[in-house]
Write a protein that holds these residues in place. Structure first.
Motif, PDB file in Angstrom:
ATOM      1  N   TYR A  67     107.722  53.527  76.022  1.00  0.00           N
ATOM      2  CA  TYR A  67     108.650  54.593  76.399  1.00  0.00           C
ATOM      3  C   TYR A  67     107.987  55.656  77.268  1.00  0.00           C
ATOM      4  CZ  TYR A  67     110.775  52.255  72.412  1.00  0.00           C
ATOM      5  OH  TYR A  67     111.265  51.305  71.552  1.00  0.00           O
ATOM      6  N   ASP A  68     106.878  56.251  76.791  1.00  0.00           N
ATOM      7  CA  ASP A  68     106.289  57.351  77.564  1.00  0.00           C
ATOM      8  C   ASP A  68     105.547  56.871  78.807  1.00  0.00           C
ATOM      9  OD1 ASP A  68     103.842  56.410  76.598  1.00  0.00           O
ATOM     10  OD2 ASP A  68     103.586  58.024  75.146  1.00  0.00           O
ATOM     11  N   ALA A  69     105.294  55.541  78.926  1.00  0.00           N
ATOM     12  CA  ALA A  69     104.662  55.003  80.128  1.00  0.00           C
ATOM     13  C   ALA A  69     105.577  54.013  80.848  1.00  0.00           C
ATOM     14  CB  ALA A  69     103.344  54.323  79.769  1.00  0.00           C
ATOM     15  N   HIS A  70     106.862  54.048  80.543  1.00  0.00           N
ATOM     16  CA  HIS A  70     107.818  53.126  81.158  1.00  0.00           C
ATOM     17  C   HIS A  70     107.931  53.405  82.658  1.00  0.00           C
ATOM     18  CE1 HIS A  70     111.605  50.922  81.781  1.00  0.00           C
ATOM     19  NE2 HIS A  70     111.353  50.317  80.638  1.00  0.00           N
ATOM     20  N   LEU A 121     114.058  60.410  78.482  1.00  0.00           N
ATOM     21  CA  LEU A 121     114.970  60.345  77.344  1.00  0.00           C
ATOM     22  C   LEU A 121     114.305  59.792  76.080  1.00  0.00           C
ATOM     23  CD1 LEU A 121     118.267  59.053  79.023  1.00  0.00           C
ATOM     24  CD2 LEU A 121     117.637  61.407  78.427  1.00  0.00           C
ATOM     25  N   LEU A 122     113.362  58.873  76.243  1.00  0.00           N
ATOM     26  CA  LEU A 122     112.811  58.166  75.088  1.00  0.00           C
ATOM     27  C   LEU A 122     111.307  58.337  74.921  1.00  0.00           C
ATOM     28  CD1 LEU A 122     114.750  54.768  75.429  1.00  0.00           C
ATOM     29  CD2 LEU A 122     115.418  56.787  74.105  1.00  0.00           C
ATOM     30  N   GLY A 130      93.972  49.799  80.107  1.00  0.00           N
ATOM     31  CA  GLY A 130      95.089  50.714  80.265  1.00  0.00           C
ATOM     32  C   GLY A 130      95.503  51.278  78.927  1.00  0.00           C
ATOM     33  N   PRO A 131      96.452  52.198  78.915  1.00  0.00           N
ATOM     34  CA  PRO A 131      96.891  52.812  77.648  1.00  0.00           C
ATOM     35  C   PRO A 131      97.387  51.798  76.628  1.00  0.00           C
ATOM     36  CG  PRO A 131      97.734  54.061  79.515  1.00  0.00           C
ATOM     37  CD  PRO A 131      97.125  52.812  80.078  1.00  0.00           C
ATOM     38  N   TRP A 132      98.165  50.803  77.068  1.00  0.00           N
ATOM     39  CA  TRP A 132      98.674  49.802  76.130  1.00  0.00           C
ATOM     40  C   TRP A 132      97.531  49.024  75.509  1.00  0.00           C
ATOM     41  CZ3 TRP A 132     103.057  48.652  73.659  1.00  0.00           C
ATOM     42  CH2 TRP A 132     103.165  47.393  73.065  1.00  0.00           C
TER      43      TRP A 132
END
Length: 347
Positions: free
Chosen positions: A96-99, A107-108, A238-240
């Motif tokens: 969500y925050d990296a979409h 929004l999410l 990466g963050p994920w």
């Protein structure tokens, strides 16, 4: 699910409510997405499960309740007054925050914050996930490394050394990482016979080396991992990926196989020099593959040390009683022996 026997031994009566059924997951992996009808069915099933909690004394949530719906719905258990624990072994919040969509991020981006804040306990598979939960305002965060049942993984004799069998186990969603080792494997194949053994994903990047495919099955994974010389876990940084918990590495090590992995996140903690090698670029991957491929004694030493590491730090047998006790504490009960009926737990 692996903790269920330990929870029942502690006195919980466990019921399970999966978000996706097996056939829905198979269709999702095959098609790359779920149909709108399937998604509606999934949400309806989850809603019914939440409305039928009854006298449940504790809910253990895997990551979230209603993926990609407004975060306010993650307050459901708080509204219902049901104590709950949330578990994270992936950085789900980065969906969500990296979409890629600005709208989704706006929004999410913080939709999981209410769920974490309302939890009696958040269990996190590594420090990166635990740090996020703490910053989100979770009242109690416990670091619980990913573990496996060591009794399900057997040490096996090495296959013939003439053909170097390099193992990778994963899912269709993680197969794309194999592109990071395509060049090193191609270069190695020009020097000696090599085969990539892929477990759990049929569609992978074109490797230009011989590939042996196997579907994943709990009944066969140990034997298949025992048929390789070493296991690999390539990752981008990466963050994920920082949220990953190294499960592949633990599976290889439990079978006595040395590992090569990208130095990303918790992988650095697992793949120490005592059990494996780190590789950041194609040249380092090639050097690591050459080194382990040429030295049977090194493979054996690292593999045996890896098995001992899993038994001592990453086994279900070690963490099972600890996790069961923490969940009993979150439910406000005393673990067995019981003087009253077992507590009801919903997974």
């Amino acid at each position: 699910m692996a903790y269920r026997p330990w929870l029942e031994q502690a006195g919980f009566r466990v019921t399970v409510s999966a978000l996706f059924q097996d056939d829905e997951l198979r269709a999702r992996y095959a098609n790359g997405r779920s149909s709108a009808r399937s998604i509606m069915r999934v949400y309806q099933r989850r809603l019914r499960a939440l409305m039928e909690l009854g006298q449940i004394q504790l809910v253990w949530v895997e990551k979230e309740l209603f993926p990609f719906l407004p975060g306010v719905l993650e307050r459901w258990l708080t509204w219902a007054g049901v104590p709950y624990v949330v578990d994270y072994d992936d950085a789900t919040f980065h969906r969500y925050d990296a979409h890629r969509s600005v709208l989704v991020r706006r929004l999410l981006g913080r939709r999981l914050v209410p769920l974490m804040r309302g939890a009696h306990l958040v269990t996190a598979g590594n420090a990166y996930l635990a740090d996020y939960a703490q910053r989100a305002g979770a009242p109690d965060v416990s670091l619980v490394p990913t573990v496996l049942d060591v009794d399900q993984y057997a040490l096996a004799a090495e296959p013939d050394a003439a053909l170097l069998r390099v193992g990778w186990i994963g899912s269709p969603s993680t197969a794309s990482y194999l592109r990071l080792v395509r060049e090193p494997l191609q270069r190695l194949a020009r020097e000696r016979p090599v085969q990539l053994v892929v477990i759990g994903a049929e569609a992978i990047p074109s490797m230009d080396v011989p590939v042996e495919h196997h579907p994943w099955s709990a009944s066969t994974e140990s034997a298949l991992l025992g048929s390789v010389h070493l296991g690999i876990m390539p990752l981008t940084d990466g963050p994920w990926e920082q949220g990953k918990c190294g499960y592949k590495l633990l599976q290889y090590l439990a079978c006595g196989k040395p590992v090569i992995t990208s130095p990303v996140g918790v992988n650095v903690e697992i793949a120490t020099p005592a059990v494996g090698l780190l590789a950041s670029n194609p040249d380092q991957w090639l050097a690591a593959l050459r080194r382990l491929g040429a030295d049977v004694l090194l493979r054996r030493r690292l593999g045996r040390a890896g098995r001992r590491r899993v038994e001592a730090q990453y086994s279900l047998q070690l963490q099972g009683p600890i996790v069961a006790a923490r969940l009993a504490e979150a439910a406000g009960i005393t673990p067995a022996p019981w003087s009253s009926p077992p507590a009801e737990m919903h997974l």
